[in-house]
Scaffold this motif. Sequence first.
Motif, PDB file in Angstrom:
ATOM      1  N   ASN A  99       0.809  -1.382   0.097  1.00 42.38           N
ATOM      2  CA  ASN A  99       0.104   0.044  -0.013  1.00 42.38           C
ATOM      3  C   ASN A  99       1.031   1.085   0.095  1.00 42.38           C
ATOM      4  OD1 ASN A  99      -2.451  -1.612  -0.156  1.00 42.38           O
ATOM      5  ND2 ASN A  99      -2.114  -1.834   2.293  1.00 42.38           N
ATOM      6  N   SER A 115       0.705   6.514   0.235  1.00 44.20           N
ATOM      7  CA  SER A 115      -0.175   5.417   0.420  1.00 44.20           C
ATOM      8  C   SER A 115      -1.406   5.337  -0.451  1.00 44.20           C
ATOM      9  CB  SER A 115       0.038   5.112   2.019  1.00 44.20           C
ATOM     10  OG  SER A 115       0.934   5.159   2.829  1.00 44.20           O
ATOM     11  N   SER A 117      -5.228   3.468   0.042  1.00 42.62           N
ATOM     12  CA  SER A 117      -6.150   2.729   0.707  1.00 42.62           C
ATOM     13  C   SER A 117      -7.850   2.751   0.247  1.00 42.62           C
ATOM     14  CB  SER A 117      -6.421   3.216   2.292  1.00 42.62           C
ATOM     15  OG  SER A 117      -7.283   2.755   2.961  1.00 42.62           O
TER      16      SER A 117
END
Length: 175
Positions: A99, A115, A117
């Motif tokens: 990630n 990152s 998500s």
Amino acid sequence: MRFFGVLLLGLFLNSCSSMNLKDFENKKPVLKLEEYFKGKTIARGVFEDRFGTIKKSFKVFIDGTWDGKYLILKEDFIYDDGTKDFREWKIEKDPKDPNKYSGYAEGVIGIASGSVSGNAFNWKYGFKLDIGSTKINVKFDDWMFLQEDGYLINIAKVKKFGFTLGKVILFFEKK
């Protein structure tokens, strides 16, 4: 004294952010940068100054390749005033955390890091920005959100000394 109070309030409000990547972990469609940006993508965008005035609009033609380790993005910019620019990103997916990403392009100060998500990606980096004949160091805080049918929305705040100078708003479309 009043000026000092207004300045402190501005700094406080400018530094507050309610967005958190965890808030997007269950959002769909799931964004995988190396899949989304592989191949041809077109983006259209604007730069809005801190007062909400559109200063520039532009189009970006992106050619992306993924070799299993690096995502290479070749970006050709065409601005509304006829000027052109080219940027090449080299982005690496963290082998220990799928990630997380890090990357570099000409003009980036240090290493960009981000990152993903769910459907969201947050990407932060310092950048040497051309302002006329001068270059100034700024910080970008990019948020990307994958939507249905291959559309990606990107909103990036541009800051200097913690103050927002403006934002870049982009819409990406897969070709």
